[in-house]
Design an enzyme around this catalytic site. Structure first.
Site, PDB file in Angstrom:
ATOM      1  N   LYS A 277      -7.689   4.929  -1.044  1.00 32.53           N
ATOM      2  CA  LYS A 277      -6.690   5.481  -0.448  1.00 32.53           C
ATOM      3  C   LYS A 277      -6.774   6.828   0.030  1.00 32.53           C
ATOM      4  O   LYS A 277      -6.779   7.556   1.055  1.00 32.53           O
ATOM      5  CB  LYS A 277      -5.425   5.329  -1.134  1.00 32.53           C
ATOM      6  CG  LYS A 277      -4.605   3.876  -0.990  1.00 32.53           C
ATOM      7  CD  LYS A 277      -3.697   3.538  -1.875  1.00 32.53           C
ATOM      8  CE  LYS A 277      -3.109   1.938  -1.802  1.00 32.53           C
ATOM      9  NZ  LYS A 277      -2.095   1.711  -2.595  1.00 32.53           N
TER      10      LYS A 277
ATOM     11  N   GLN B  75       1.211   3.700  -7.394  1.00 36.42           N
ATOM     12  CA  GLN B  75       0.597   2.518  -7.464  1.00 36.42           C
ATOM     13  C   GLN B  75       1.118   1.781  -8.873  1.00 36.42           C
ATOM     14  O   GLN B  75       1.211   2.015  -9.777  1.00 36.42           O
ATOM     15  CB  GLN B  75      -1.120   3.152  -7.966  1.00 36.42           C
ATOM     16  CG  GLN B  75      -2.121   2.041  -7.643  1.00 36.42           C
ATOM     17  CD  GLN B  75      -2.225   1.274  -6.254  1.00 36.42           C
ATOM     18  OE1 GLN B  75      -1.945   1.914  -5.280  1.00 36.42           O
ATOM     19  NE2 GLN B  75      -2.494   0.110  -6.301  1.00 36.42           N
TER      20      GLN B  75
ATOM     21  N   ASP C  63       4.983   2.866   1.265  1.00 37.58           N
ATOM     22  CA  ASP C  63       4.621   1.665   0.857  1.00 37.58           C
ATOM     23  C   ASP C  63       5.729   0.613   1.669  1.00 37.58           C
ATOM     24  O   ASP C  63       5.328  -0.577   1.664  1.00 37.58           O
ATOM     25  CB  ASP C  63       4.553   1.605  -0.705  1.00 37.58           C
ATOM     26  CG  ASP C  63       3.360   1.539  -1.271  1.00 37.58           C
ATOM     27  OD1 ASP C  63       2.444   1.223  -0.606  1.00 37.58           O
ATOM     28  OD2 ASP C  63       3.150   1.730  -2.479  1.00 37.58           O
TER      29      ASP C  63
HETATM   30  N1  GUN Z   1      -0.695  -2.421  -5.913  1.00 36.87           N
HETATM   31  C1  GUN Z   1      -1.080  -3.568  -5.309  1.00 36.87           C
HETATM   32  N2  GUN Z   1      -0.844  -3.399  -3.893  1.00 36.87           N
HETATM   33  C2  GUN Z   1      -0.148  -2.186  -3.923  1.00 36.87           C
HETATM   34  C3  GUN Z   1       0.386  -1.439  -2.790  1.00 36.87           C
HETATM   35  O1  GUN Z   1       0.257  -1.602  -1.570  1.00 36.87           O
HETATM   36  N3  GUN Z   1       1.055  -0.306  -3.293  1.00 36.87           N
HETATM   37  C4  GUN Z   1       1.294   0.120  -4.548  1.00 36.87           C
HETATM   38  N4  GUN Z   1       1.795   1.344  -4.614  1.00 36.87           N
HETATM   39  N5  GUN Z   1       0.682  -0.623  -5.526  1.00 36.87           N
HETATM   40  C5  GUN Z   1       0.083  -1.659  -5.159  1.00 36.87           C
END
Ligand code: GUN
Length: 293
Positions: free
Chosen positions: A52, A96, A119
């Site tokens: 990211k 996350q 998100d």
């Molecule tokens: N863990 C797995 N996929 C995601 C996501 O798209 N966003 C976040 N914040 N955590 C994750």
């Protein structure tokens, strides 16, 4: 059979975003800023967050990574969320997942200012998505919609089976595929307690597999000419790899692919699009596209 190249599509979209950011900055506007909170040292989460941050660089965004050990208390983490909520320089941020067991993920998600929730996990964004209002849409379903659109795959009036009912993928995917302004399809959601799951799949024009069971979808479950989207990314041990594992999709690719009109590979299908859509949401946050204040 045509392979849906998520990696190439994501690269193209990131270039489009970078171009737009350049124009914004050239016109005296603010560079979008994404912050990420990472708790602990889960291998998968480390990789996702690293990717990211790299994607932010590729798009010309500012990024901030806040790391905490997994003994951080829920209260301390909520205070960090609050700081980001109040930081005017941060346009959007993510926490996350998964979080350590002693922290309520739901509480943390609900503590995020929905106007910065890139998100799309906050109930306000989920609710607005469900009734078709402008909002942040979670990245994986948004990425799948984008792939279907860019490959000109007809969805209107088609039969779509979504395998899995998670909050992050299955539920929003089914909602979006159903809605007139997105998929406009006839949607069936199947899960671990569905009877006749194979029969439902065999009748589907589009199968979106998000159950997290490697090789679950086999050739006998797929109609000739169907489109198959594989969201699975299970890590399975593989001694021939330097990392010791490989990513395995929910679809038994080798036997299913010859029957398909379109199919996504794993890796290189849905995965790269997910991060790319987080970038799109961050660009929207920078532009205050959905929420003006
Ligand atoms: N863990 C797995 N996929 C995601 C996501 O798209 N966003 C976040 N914040 N955590 C994750």
């Amino acid at each position: 059979m045509q392979l849906i190249d998520g990696k190439a599509t994501a690269a193209q979209i990131k270039a489009e975003i970078a171009e737009e950011v350049q124009q914004i900055v050239a016109a005296g506007g603010k560079r979008p800023h994404l912050a990420a909170i990472l708790v602990g040292h889960d291998g998968g989460s480390e990789t996702y967050v690293k990717n990211k941050v790299l994607a932010c660089e590729a798009c010309g965004f500012k990024s901030t990574l806040l790391r905490f050990e997994d003994n951080i208390s829920e209260e301390e983490l909520l205070a960090e969320v609050d700081k980001l909520n109040r930081d005017a320089d941060v346009d959007g941020f993510i926490v996350q997942l998964p979080l350590p067991k002693h922290i309520s993920e739901q509480k943390v998600i609900e503590a995020i200012d929905y106007r910065k929730d890139v998100d799309g996990f906050h109930p306000i964004n989920v609710g607005r998505m469900a009734i078709g209002l402008p909002c942040y849409i979670s990245a994986t379903p948004k990425g799948i919609l984008e792939l279907l659109k860019r490959y000109n795959i007809e969805t209107s009036g088609k039969k779509c089976v979504v395998l899995g009912r998670s909050n992050i993928v299955g539920k929003p995917m089914a909602q979006l595929m159903m809605q007139k302004q997105y998929g406009d399809a006839t949607v069936t959601v199947c899960h671990s307690h569905s009877r006749d799951l194979k029969k439902e799949c065999r009748e589907a024009d589009i199968i979106i597999a998000a159950i997290g069971q490697p090789d679950f979808v086999t050739a006998d479950m797929v109609k000739e000419g169907a489109t198959v989207i594989d969201v699975g990314t299970t890590r399975v041990p593989d001694a021939s790899r330097k990392s010791g594992f490989r990513l395995n999709g929910d679809v038994k690719f080798d036997e299913v692919a010859p029957k398909c009109a379109f199919i996504t590979p794993v890796p290189g299908g849905v995965g790269p699009m997910t991060i790319c859509m987080l970038m799109k949401n961050t660009l929207s946050a920078g532009k205050k596209e959905f929420y003006s204040e």
